[in-house]
Scaffold this motif. Structure first.
Motif, PDB file in Angstrom:
ATOM      1  N   LEU A 131      94.261  54.071  61.299  1.00 28.43           N
ATOM      2  CA  LEU A 131      94.733  52.837  60.670  1.00 28.43           C
ATOM      3  C   LEU A 131      94.816  51.692  61.669  1.00 28.43           C
ATOM      4  O   LEU A 131      94.425  50.556  61.364  1.00 28.43           O
ATOM      5  N   GLU A 132      95.309  51.963  62.883  1.00 29.12           N
ATOM      6  CA  GLU A 132      95.443  50.913  63.879  1.00 29.12           C
ATOM      7  C   GLU A 132      94.075  50.341  64.287  1.00 29.12           C
ATOM      8  O   GLU A 132      93.898  49.130  64.417  1.00 29.12           O
ATOM      9  N   THR A 133      93.073  51.227  64.457  1.00 30.27           N
ATOM     10  CA  THR A 133      91.723  50.781  64.830  1.00 30.27           C
ATOM     11  C   THR A 133      91.068  50.013  63.693  1.00 30.27           C
ATOM     12  O   THR A 133      90.364  49.019  63.919  1.00 30.27           O
ATOM     13  N   ALA A 134      91.292  50.461  62.465  1.00 29.06           N
ATOM     14  CA  ALA A 134      90.730  49.771  61.300  1.00 29.06           C
ATOM     15  C   ALA A 134      91.274  48.348  61.200  1.00 29.06           C
ATOM     16  O   ALA A 134      90.531  47.403  60.894  1.00 29.06           O
ATOM     17  N   ILE A 135      92.572  48.190  61.482  1.00 26.91           N
ATOM     18  CA  ILE A 135      93.187  46.855  61.442  1.00 26.91           C
ATOM     19  C   ILE A 135      92.552  45.961  62.513  1.00 26.91           C
ATOM     20  O   ILE A 135      92.235  44.781  62.263  1.00 26.91           O
ATOM     21  N   LYS A 136      92.350  46.500  63.712  1.00 29.42           N
ATOM     22  CA  LYS A 136      91.748  45.706  64.791  1.00 29.42           C
ATOM     23  C   LYS A 136      90.308  45.323  64.448  1.00 29.42           C
ATOM     24  O   LYS A 136      89.878  44.189  64.697  1.00 29.42           O
ATOM     25  N   THR A 137      89.553  46.242  63.871  1.00 35.34           N
ATOM     26  CA  THR A 137      88.164  45.952  63.509  1.00 35.34           C
ATOM     27  C   THR A 137      88.093  44.906  62.408  1.00 35.34           C
ATOM     28  O   THR A 137      87.277  43.974  62.471  1.00 35.34           O
ATOM     29  N   ALA A 138      88.932  45.053  61.404  1.00 34.23           N
ATOM     30  CA  ALA A 138      88.979  44.056  60.334  1.00 34.23           C
ATOM     31  C   ALA A 138      89.319  42.688  60.895  1.00 34.23           C
ATOM     32  O   ALA A 138      88.745  41.664  60.495  1.00 34.23           O
ATOM     33  N   GLY A 139      90.245  42.668  61.844  1.00 35.69           N
ATOM     34  CA  GLY A 139      90.642  41.409  62.460  1.00 35.69           C
ATOM     35  C   GLY A 139      89.500  40.741  63.201  1.00 35.69           C
ATOM     36  O   GLY A 139      89.366  39.515  63.171  1.00 35.69           O
ATOM     37  N   SER A 140      88.631  41.523  63.851  1.00 33.36           N
ATOM     38  CA  SER A 140      87.526  40.934  64.615  1.00 33.36           C
ATOM     39  C   SER A 140      86.546  40.204  63.712  1.00 33.36           C
ATOM     40  O   SER A 140      86.017  39.140  64.081  1.00 33.36           O
ATOM     41  N   PHE A 141      86.296  40.725  62.515  1.00 25.15           N
ATOM     42  CA  PHE A 141      85.374  40.047  61.594  1.00 25.15           C
ATOM     43  C   PHE A 141      86.053  38.869  60.898  1.00 25.15           C
ATOM     44  O   PHE A 141      85.398  37.869  60.585  1.00 25.15           O
ATOM     45  N   LEU A 142      87.353  38.971  60.659  1.00 20.22           N
ATOM     46  CA  LEU A 142      88.072  37.829  60.112  1.00 20.22           C
ATOM     47  C   LEU A 142      88.073  36.679  61.119  1.00 20.22           C
ATOM     48  O   LEU A 142      87.994  35.501  60.736  1.00 20.22           O
ATOM     49  N   ILE A 143      88.115  37.020  62.388  1.00 21.50           N
ATOM     50  CA  ILE A 143      88.096  35.995  63.443  1.00 21.50           C
ATOM     51  C   ILE A 143      86.771  35.238  63.437  1.00 21.50           C
ATOM     52  O   ILE A 143      86.733  34.027  63.686  1.00 21.50           O
ATOM     53  N   ILE A 144      85.664  35.914  63.143  1.00 23.51           N
ATOM     54  CA  ILE A 144      84.362  35.236  63.066  1.00 23.51           C
ATOM     55  C   ILE A 144      84.412  34.140  62.009  1.00 23.51           C
ATOM     56  O   ILE A 144      83.928  33.014  62.230  1.00 23.51           O
ATOM     57  N   ILE A 145      85.005  34.446  60.859  1.00 22.71           N
ATOM     58  CA  ILE A 145      85.125  33.458  59.787  1.00 22.71           C
ATOM     59  C   ILE A 145      85.949  32.269  60.254  1.00 22.71           C
ATOM     60  O   ILE A 145      85.583  31.104  60.057  1.00 22.71           O
ATOM     61  N   GLN A 146      87.068  32.545  60.899  1.00 26.03           N
ATOM     62  CA  GLN A 146      87.965  31.476  61.325  1.00 26.03           C
ATOM     63  C   GLN A 146      87.376  30.659  62.469  1.00 26.03           C
ATOM     64  O   GLN A 146      87.533  29.431  62.508  1.00 26.03           O
TER      65      GLN A 146
END
Length: 436
Positions: A279-294
């Motif tokens: 779960l912790e790694t999934a959150i970090k990975t999701a965050g990295s792609f959300l950062i691309i959008i931002q």
């Protein structure tokens, strides 16, 4: 406070009389944190659904829909009254109270052990969120002179994007950090929320000390009933088709933001778990792609700011709806949000999302009469909340029943419809320069 005759400048932005550089810098920080903390709340929600409530992945779309609906129901009821109340008592006290309220809710939310408790916690958070988002839009309309409005909006958008990126990057690392220190997954999440709550307290102090105490009203409205102020905002929208289009655009622009912050995070998190991540790694990975959008939004911001100050602002809404239509449909039909092939779609989504959010608020900021600006902006935000309310209901259902990208497809189609409406009105009312 010393009243300026010509307005002070902060870089290329000329401020309204009575607004200082300190006021403007404080507002930019408040914009940074407002969107950042709301993005954090939405981004971390899948963590709570998975760890606190153990909800299966194929049911999280419906659960997310319920949380989004109840959250926006509260926003819908409160955001316009907050805007009207700001015309009576000023912006600063509502902004400060909102941040304190958000801080308390961040302590309560991760303690939930049932869906009912989680819904109540999200609704409690919505009260503070309604206060801070309505004040962010109202202060943004107050501070710049008309010739600098587009650039001020763009700079605020950059602050928004930086806030979202910074808090998502920083806070998404914390659960894994606490886990490495020996804490359970549940407690790691709760500690992360507690740190966010402390940041809210710090922000309240900064906003209290830095925002202007002035009200744009000349005092004639002080004794009017809040319902009358809201009525005036609606009457202004009926008289001015440009304000009406801005409010219609707000319906989908705020919905755009919700789909990205809520359903993208859920989709990316589940994609990571499906690939075998914890779960912790999934959150970090999701965050990295959300950062691309931002980050795309940040790069696009100065370009869009220049456009907003050089074209008819209703034309800008048409352009924004076109870009958003492409971005959301592209993402909606993508097979996965955490693969390299998704990056071009994420970039287009960032451009479309940012353009849509800022085009409407720039248009309504130009068209709203100064003495009832809080009411008109409150109506604008009300329409945005109503849009999220509708999209959250549909989005959660199609997410579970059709495909994870379905909420983006629905939003893309609505953007296309509003594109046609905005273009029709633009052709009917004719050209108006961006500076009065």
């Amino acid at each position: 406070m010393k009243i300026m005759t010509d307005g002070v400048r902060i870089g290329p932005i000329t401020l309204n009389n009575g607004i200082t550089k300190r006021n403007a810098l404080t507002f930019f920080y408040a914009s940074f944190f407002t969107v950042g903390i709301i993005s954090f709340m939405s981004f971390m929600q899948p963590y709570v659904l998975t760890e606190n409530l153990n909800i299966p992945a194929d049911e999280q779309g419906a659960s997310t829909s319920i949380l989004a609906f109840t959250y926006e129901l509260v926003m819908l009821l409160l955001i316009a009254p907050f805007g009207a109340l700001a015309d009576k008592i000023g912006r600063r006290p509502i902004y400060c109270l909102g941040f304190l309220w958000v801080g308390v809710s961040l302590v309560i939310f991760p303690l939930a052990e049932t869906m009912t408790q989680l819904v109540m916690g999200r609704m409690f958070f919505a009260v503070g969120a309604a206060a801070v988002t309505s004040m962010m839009a109202t202060v943004l309309a107050d501070y710049p002179q008309e010739r600098s409005r587009g650039f001020m909006v763009a700079m605020s958008g950059i602050a928004n994007g930086l806030g979202a990126v910074t808090l998502v990057i920083g806070m998404s690392q914390l659960p894994a950090l606490f886990k490495s220190m020996g804490y359970s997954t549940l407690m790691s999440g709760r500690f992360t929320y507690a740190i966010a709550a402390c940041l809210c307290v710090v922000t309240t102090i900064i906003v209290f000390r830095g925002l202007s105490t002035l009200k744009p009203s000349d005092g004639k409205k002080d004794k009017e009933d809040i319902r009358q102020l809201l009525k005036e905002g609606l009457q202004e929208a009926r008289k001015n088709p440009r304000i009406a289009v801005a409010c219609i655009e707000a319906f989908i622009a705020r919905g755009d933001l919700m789909v990205v912050s809520v359903f993208f995070s859920l989709w990316a998190n589940q994609a990571g778990l499906a690939q075998g991540m914890d779960l912790e790694t999934a959150i970090k990975t999701a965050g990295s792609f959300l950062i691309i959008i931002q980050l795309t939004s940040l790069v696009w911001a100065p370009i869009w700011g220049i456009i907003l100050d050089r074209v008819d602002r209703l034309t800008a809404v048409v352009i924004a709806m076109f870009l958003a239509t492409i971005g959301y449909l592209w993402v909606g039909f993508s097979p996965s949000p955490i693969v390299a092939a998704f990056i071009p779609a994420a970039i287009m989504l960032g451009i479309g999302e940012f353009s849509a959010i800022l085009a409407g608020i720039t248009l309504v900021g130009q068209e709203a009469p100064k003495e009832i600006r809080g009411s008109v902006v409150g109506l604008f935000n009300f329409c945005g909340s109503f849009g999220i309310l509708c999209i959250s209901l549909v989005g959660g259902y199609v997410y579970d029943a059709w495909r994870p990208g379905a909420p983006f497809i629905v939003v893309g189609m609505i953007n296309a419809i509003i594109l046609v409406i905005a273009l029709t009105v633009r052709l009917k009312v004719g050209y108006r320069p961006p500076v009065k």
